[in-house]
Design an enzyme around this catalytic site. Structure first.
Site, PDB file in Angstrom:
ATOM      1  N   ASN A   1      -2.391  13.076  -4.369  1.00 31.09           N
ATOM      2  CA  ASN A   1      -3.495  13.536  -5.216  1.00 31.09           C
ATOM      3  C   ASN A   1      -3.977  14.931  -4.803  1.00 31.09           C
ATOM      4  OD1 ASN A   1      -3.692  11.285  -6.935  1.00 31.09           O
ATOM      5  ND2 ASN A   1      -4.930  10.164  -5.458  1.00 31.09           N
TER       6      ASN A   1
ATOM      7  N   ASP B   1       0.862  -1.183   0.000  1.00 30.22           N
ATOM      8  CA  ASP B   1       0.000   0.000   0.000  1.00 30.22           C
ATOM      9  C   ASP B   1       0.897   1.231   0.000  1.00 30.22           C
ATOM     10  OD1 ASP B   1      -1.709   2.203   1.614  1.00 30.22           O
ATOM     11  OD2 ASP B   1      -3.057   0.827   0.584  1.00 30.22           O
TER      12      ASP B   1
ATOM     13  N   GLU C   1      -4.267   2.569  -4.638  1.00 22.73           N
ATOM     14  CA  GLU C   1      -2.804   2.602  -4.546  1.00 22.73           C
ATOM     15  C   GLU C   1      -2.254   1.310  -3.944  1.00 22.73           C
ATOM     16  OE1 GLU C   1      -4.479   4.954  -0.988  1.00 22.73           O
ATOM     17  OE2 GLU C   1      -4.903   4.713  -3.120  1.00 22.73           O
TER      18      GLU C   1
ATOM     19  N   ASP D   1      -1.827   9.556 -10.899  1.00 21.33           N
ATOM     20  CA  ASP D   1      -1.885   8.435 -11.849  1.00 21.33           C
ATOM     21  C   ASP D   1      -0.511   8.155 -12.450  1.00 21.33           C
ATOM     22  OD1 ASP D   1      -4.561   8.166 -11.364  1.00 21.33           O
ATOM     23  OD2 ASP D   1      -5.228   9.057 -13.256  1.00 21.33           O
TER      24      ASP D   1
END
Length: 293
Positions: free
Chosen positions: A171, A163, A206, A180
């Site tokens: 973001n 993770d 993620e 992305d």
């Protein structure tokens, strides 16, 4: 007979009539399928076996004899075929008994299915791939477990869940396009890290999973350390370098494991890694590196 020949001539798919592979009649579509210019060239062959590789002859003989004995059409079969010009194709072959000028003969119908098969293969690959990163998806991981679980048990295999830490902050700070791009960069870096024995999967968001193999505790430690280092170095450049770290939960494959069981163990270890401060590795059996216990 003239009407029958007209039907064959007009048929858009390749078709040939033969007795024991000696061609008696064929349409132009069959000539083109074979890489020949005309039907007369087909009829000039001493045997249709000249059109395909020798290793396929025994199976062709078996199919021929089966149809002639049973007088029933064969089941369609897709084969790899290379014509006389060296062009590879995928062809679906069906054989049927016919009477040609009073003799029992074979009519072989052919459908060129190269494009159809390729489309099906592409759709299958797409169904097992993550659209954003191009790596495999969770469905692929499940398929691998169901189809290859026994080989995993025979070796030293582990499931690692990864993770990316505080990815929401990436973001929120830089925008989803940068996020992305960072996901794709991490996926590329992890994909290139190990050989084909190691399978990388994007679970979603993620979170990634990777199937690791290691023949010793030392090798396992090296691979997990390299995973962490690779994630840290997989950055994208904006006004400054945008990077991330990863928390990793690891478990080993046990006899009798279901997919849910092994995934849950790895997930619990991942949760512990995040709870203990992130950017670290936790194994389901305790210390990841038993030699240090």
């Amino acid at each position: 007979m003239a009407d029958y020949k007209s039907i064959i001539d007009l048929h858009p798919n390749p078709c040939v009539i033969h007795i024991n592979f000696k061609p008696l009649y064929a349409n132009q579509a069959f000539a083109e399928f074979s890489g020949l210019d005309s039907v007369s060239e087909v009829l000039g062959l001493t045997s249709l076996k000249q059109l395909f590789v020798e290793e396929h002859w025994p199976e062709a003989d078996r199919r021929y004899q089966q149809v002639m004995d049973s007088e029933h059409s064969s089941q369609p079969e897709v084969i790899e075929h290379t014509d006389m010009q060296g062009n590879p194709q995928l062809a679906e072959i069906t054989d049927a008994l016919v009477y040609w000028q009073g003799q029992k003969a074979m009519c072989t119908y052919i459908s060129v299915v190269t494009d159809r098969i390729r489309r099906e293969e592409d759709l299958h690959r797409m169904a097992l791939c993550d659209e954003l990163t191009g790596v495999r998806n969770r469905r692929y991981l499940l398929n691998q477990f169901e189809n290859h679980h026994k080989p995993y048990l025979q070796g030293r295999h582990y499931l690692a869940l990864i993770d990316l830490d505080y990815f929401k902050l990436v973001n929120d700070t830089w925008g989803h396009v940068v996020g992305d791009n960072l996901l794709k960069q991490v996926a590329r870096a992890l994909s290139d890290l190990f050989n084909n024995r190691h399978q990388l999967v994007r679970i979603g968001g993620e979170e990634f999973a990777i199937i690791l193999s290691a023949d010793s505790e030392v090798e396992l430690k090296e691979r997990l350390t390299l995973l962490q280092k690779t994630i840290r170095n997989a950055c994208v450049q904006q006004e400054q370098r945008v990077c991330c770290t990863g928390s990793i939960g690891v478990t080993n494959y046990l006899s009798g494991d279901s997919f849910d069981a092994i995934f849950e163990r790895a997930d619990r270890a991942l949760y512990q890694a995040k709870h203990q401060g992130r950017d670290q590795v936790v194994c389901s059996w305790g210390n990841c590196f038993p030699s240090q216990r």
